[in-house]
Scaffold this motif. Structure first.
Motif, PDB file in Angstrom:
ATOM      1  N   LYS A 224       6.455   8.609 -18.743  1.00  0.00           N
ATOM      2  CA  LYS A 224       6.748   8.121 -17.390  1.00  0.00           C
ATOM      3  C   LYS A 224       6.923   6.605 -17.396  1.00  0.00           C
ATOM      4  O   LYS A 224       6.290   5.897 -18.173  1.00  0.00           O
ATOM      5  CB  LYS A 224       5.616   8.516 -16.428  1.00  0.00           C
ATOM      6  N   GLU A 225       7.799   6.146 -16.501  1.00  0.00           N
ATOM      7  CA  GLU A 225       8.080   4.711 -16.404  1.00  0.00           C
ATOM      8  C   GLU A 225       7.592   4.166 -15.071  1.00  0.00           C
ATOM      9  O   GLU A 225       7.791   4.788 -14.020  1.00  0.00           O
ATOM     10  CB  GLU A 225       9.581   4.449 -16.554  1.00  0.00           C
ATOM     11  N   TYR A 226       6.953   3.007 -15.132  1.00  0.00           N
ATOM     12  CA  TYR A 226       6.419   2.356 -13.936  1.00  0.00           C
ATOM     13  C   TYR A 226       6.964   0.943 -13.827  1.00  0.00           C
ATOM     14  O   TYR A 226       7.327   0.306 -14.816  1.00  0.00           O
ATOM     15  CB  TYR A 226       4.888   2.301 -13.991  1.00  0.00           C
ATOM     16  N   SER A 227       6.978   0.447 -12.608  1.00  0.00           N
ATOM     17  CA  SER A 227       7.416  -0.913 -12.326  1.00  0.00           C
ATOM     18  C   SER A 227       6.433  -1.489 -11.309  1.00  0.00           C
ATOM     19  O   SER A 227       6.262  -0.921 -10.228  1.00  0.00           O
ATOM     20  CB  SER A 227       8.837  -0.889 -11.757  1.00  0.00           C
ATOM     21  N   THR A 228       5.776  -2.572 -11.680  1.00  0.00           N
ATOM     22  CA  THR A 228       4.791  -3.176 -10.785  1.00  0.00           C
ATOM     23  C   THR A 228       5.325  -4.494 -10.242  1.00  0.00           C
ATOM     24  O   THR A 228       5.716  -5.375 -11.004  1.00  0.00           O
ATOM     25  CB  THR A 228       3.456  -3.432 -11.514  1.00  0.00           C
ATOM     26  N   ASP A 229       5.378  -4.599  -8.926  1.00  0.00           N
ATOM     27  CA  ASP A 229       5.753  -5.849  -8.274  1.00  0.00           C
ATOM     28  C   ASP A 229       4.489  -6.636  -7.970  1.00  0.00           C
ATOM     29  O   ASP A 229       3.550  -6.101  -7.374  1.00  0.00           O
ATOM     30  CB  ASP A 229       6.528  -5.567  -6.990  1.00  0.00           C
ATOM     31  N   LEU A 230       4.487  -7.894  -8.393  1.00  0.00           N
ATOM     32  CA  LEU A 230       3.299  -8.730  -8.219  1.00  0.00           C
ATOM     33  C   LEU A 230       3.658 -10.059  -7.580  1.00  0.00           C
ATOM     34  O   LEU A 230       4.794 -10.531  -7.698  1.00  0.00           O
ATOM     35  CB  LEU A 230       2.623  -9.003  -9.571  1.00  0.00           C
ATOM     36  N   LEU A 231       2.665 -10.649  -6.942  1.00  0.00           N
ATOM     37  CA  LEU A 231       2.783 -12.001  -6.406  1.00  0.00           C
ATOM     38  C   LEU A 231       1.647 -12.824  -6.973  1.00  0.00           C
ATOM     39  O   LEU A 231       0.479 -12.418  -6.911  1.00  0.00           O
ATOM     40  CB  LEU A 231       2.712 -11.988  -4.877  1.00  0.00           C
ATOM     41  N   LYS A 233      -0.134 -16.756  -7.222  1.00  0.00           N
ATOM     42  CA  LYS A 233      -0.269 -18.095  -6.625  1.00  0.00           C
ATOM     43  C   LYS A 233      -1.207 -18.900  -7.517  1.00  0.00           C
ATOM     44  O   LYS A 233      -2.340 -18.491  -7.762  1.00  0.00           O
ATOM     45  CB  LYS A 233      -0.830 -17.980  -5.200  1.00  0.00           C
ATOM     46  N   ASN A 234      -0.694 -20.004  -8.046  1.00  0.00           N
ATOM     47  CA  ASN A 234      -1.455 -20.832  -8.969  1.00  0.00           C
ATOM     48  C   ASN A 234      -1.953 -20.026 -10.169  1.00  0.00           C
ATOM     49  O   ASN A 234      -3.095 -20.187 -10.634  1.00  0.00           O
ATOM     50  CB  ASN A 234      -2.632 -21.503  -8.258  1.00  0.00           C
ATOM     51  N   GLY A 235      -1.096 -19.131 -10.646  1.00  0.00           N
ATOM     52  CA  GLY A 235      -1.404 -18.345 -11.841  1.00  0.00           C
ATOM     53  C   GLY A 235      -2.327 -17.170 -11.627  1.00  0.00           C
ATOM     54  O   GLY A 235      -2.698 -16.478 -12.576  1.00  0.00           O
ATOM     55  N   ARG A 236      -2.695 -16.897 -10.368  1.00  0.00           N
ATOM     56  CA  ARG A 236      -3.613 -15.794 -10.071  1.00  0.00           C
ATOM     57  C   ARG A 236      -2.903 -14.720  -9.260  1.00  0.00           C
ATOM     58  O   ARG A 236      -2.177 -15.028  -8.310  1.00  0.00           O
ATOM     59  CB  ARG A 236      -4.826 -16.321  -9.292  1.00  0.00           C
ATOM     60  N   VAL A 237      -3.114 -13.458  -9.638  1.00  0.00           N
ATOM     61  CA  VAL A 237      -2.492 -12.353  -8.911  1.00  0.00           C
ATOM     62  C   VAL A 237      -3.149 -12.204  -7.545  1.00  0.00           C
ATOM     63  O   VAL A 237      -4.366 -12.057  -7.430  1.00  0.00           O
ATOM     64  CB  VAL A 237      -2.629 -11.023  -9.696  1.00  0.00           C
ATOM     65  N   VAL A 238      -2.335 -12.248  -6.491  1.00  0.00           N
ATOM     66  CA  VAL A 238      -2.863 -12.082  -5.132  1.00  0.00           C
ATOM     67  C   VAL A 238      -2.372 -10.780  -4.491  1.00  0.00           C
ATOM     68  O   VAL A 238      -2.895 -10.365  -3.456  1.00  0.00           O
ATOM     69  CB  VAL A 238      -2.492 -13.291  -4.236  1.00  0.00           C
ATOM     70  N   ALA A 239      -1.377 -10.147  -5.102  1.00  0.00           N
ATOM     71  CA  ALA A 239      -0.899  -8.849  -4.598  1.00  0.00           C
ATOM     72  C   ALA A 239      -0.197  -8.127  -5.736  1.00  0.00           C
ATOM     73  O   ALA A 239       0.466  -8.751  -6.565  1.00  0.00           O
ATOM     74  CB  ALA A 239       0.055  -9.037  -3.417  1.00  0.00           C
ATOM     75  N   ALA A 240      -0.356  -6.803  -5.755  1.00  0.00           N
ATOM     76  CA  ALA A 240       0.291  -5.996  -6.794  1.00  0.00           C
ATOM     77  C   ALA A 240       0.529  -4.584  -6.262  1.00  0.00           C
ATOM     78  O   ALA A 240      -0.377  -3.978  -5.682  1.00  0.00           O
ATOM     79  CB  ALA A 240      -0.570  -5.945  -8.056  1.00  0.00           C
ATOM     80  N   VAL A 241       1.747  -4.093  -6.465  1.00  0.00           N
ATOM     81  CA  VAL A 241       2.107  -2.753  -6.002  1.00  0.00           C
ATOM     82  C   VAL A 241       2.785  -2.005  -7.152  1.00  0.00           C
ATOM     83  O   VAL A 241       3.906  -2.338  -7.534  1.00  0.00           O
ATOM     84  CB  VAL A 241       3.057  -2.804  -4.787  1.00  0.00           C
ATOM     85  N   PRO A 242       2.108  -0.988  -7.726  1.00  0.00           N
ATOM     86  CA  PRO A 242       2.712  -0.226  -8.823  1.00  0.00           C
ATOM     87  C   PRO A 242       3.582   0.918  -8.291  1.00  0.00           C
ATOM     88  O   PRO A 242       3.203   1.615  -7.346  1.00  0.00           O
ATOM     89  CB  PRO A 242       1.498   0.324  -9.575  1.00  0.00           C
TER      90      PRO A 242
END
Length: 358
Positions: A224-231, A233-242
């Motif tokens: 299976k293939e996944y794609s995670t969209d991330l945001l 800020k200052n090098g730290r993940v503040v949002a992630a949606v797989p």
């Protein structure tokens, strides 16, 4: 209670012919707290995204030495506040100070060296390996003998093997080598555009190349293939949606679902934070034959299916803009289980340039 309205923004979206641009524009139009004037640009005068915007320009290829200056001139003319680029990321990153002098923000990381590394798949895989991130088995090759040896060493013809240019966009140049590929079936039964071929077919083409292309030969991952969209800020993940990429065509997710896969989410966050990148990025992961998730791509920009995140309660396109402007924001809980099915639609253009749909 009446909501506080924020300053309206002029936004330029480049490469508006990219498949994800209509969804990107939808995501910005859905924002309640401010309005956007959307300017779009593309090389192709028939790019659909141009006609979904409030105004558009024809842009040069991102390989043009004057690309950054041309984009900057559009921004000055239209008093653009924010640029959301889909191409020319390294060029724009190198020219950020010129945009900042004109009070224009560009949604791209300042880490130009990492952008260059991410775009070169061989360097990317090497970087990930050094940081103990699982990637497919691979070899970077520069001549035909190296190519054939790499393909054989990865198990061909007993196993499929794949390859792509070390620098490429999306699925351009990506091929899967399968010994059982039937050329007659592909000619008469398959639609054009299949990536499946044989080693013999590829060798017959590469042997005639004046300059052998720099290629990455890789383990084929059947899972299976996944794609995670991330945001970030200052090098730290503040949002992630797989997202599970259930059906893809030409590199674009046609059927996808927001899925709470904790292994994918954890791996994506780890990769994002060691990357040193900022703002919107996308990480692609595929499962190997023995069920292990492996990183196959980092896209340091808004992704082509970011609109699915918007539908799942997290408007990452707008949150990216807010992060870029250093505005405070909160991230809503992800609505897992949301499924997206893409389909063709039409846009009609009158002689005066006005548009409509049926």
């Amino acid at each position: 209670m009446k909501k506080t309205r924020l300053k309206n923004l002029n936004v330029l979206i480049t490469a508006a012919g990219s498949p994800g641009v209509p969804g990107l524009i939808k995501s910005l139009r859905l924002v309640d707290e401010r309005k956007f004037k959307i300017i779009a640009s593309d090389m192709d005068e028939n790019a659909a995204g141009l006609f979904l915007a409030d105004k558009y320009y024809i842009e040069p290829p991102s390989s043009n030495p004057q690309y950054a200056l041309k984009i900057l001139n559009i921004c000055r003319r239209e008093k653009v506040d924010v640029v959301i680029p889909n191409v020319g990321l390294v060029t724009l990153s190198k020219n950020l100070k010129k945009f900042e002098k004109n009070e224009i923000k560009v949604l791209v990381s300042k880490n130009t060296k990492m952008l260059e590394k991410v775009i070169h798949k061989g360097r990317l895989f090497s970087f990930l390996e050094e940081n103990n991130i699982p990637v497919p088995e691979y070899s970077e090759v520069n001549n035909l003998d190296e190519f054939i040896n790499a393909v054989r060493s990865l198990g061909y013809p007993k196993k499929p093997v794949c390859f792509k240019p070390v620098i490429s966009e999306g699925t351009r140049g990506f091929r899967i080598l399968r010994p059982d590929a039937n050329r007659l079936d592909f000619l008469l039964k398959e639609k054009p555009g299949t990536p499946i071929t044989t080693l013999e077919n590829v060798v017959s083409i590469l042997s005639k190349a004046d300059n052998f292309p720099n290629l990455l030969v890789m383990e084929y991952l059947p899972g299976k293939e996944y794609s995670t969209d991330l945001l970030l800020k200052n090098g730290r993940v503040v949002a992630a949606v797989p997202r599970y990429r259930q059906i893809t065509k030409l590199g674009l997710s046609i059927v996808g679902m927001v899925e709470n896969n904790k292994d994918v989410l954890e791996l994506s966050k780890k990769v994002a934070e060691i990357s040193g990148l900022d703002f919107n990025i996308n990480i692609q992961i595929k499962y190997s034959e023995d069920g292990k998730p492996k990183v196959i791509e980092i896209n340091p920009r808004v992704s082509g299916s970011l609109v699915l995140c918007t539908a799942a309660n997290v408007n990452l396109a707008y949150l990216g803009v807010k992060a870029l402007l250093d505005e405070p924001f909160s991230v809503a809980p992800v609505k897992y289980g949301v499924k997206m099915i893409r389909f063709w639609s039409e846009l009609y253009i009158n002689e005066d340039g006005s548009t409509y749909t049926l």
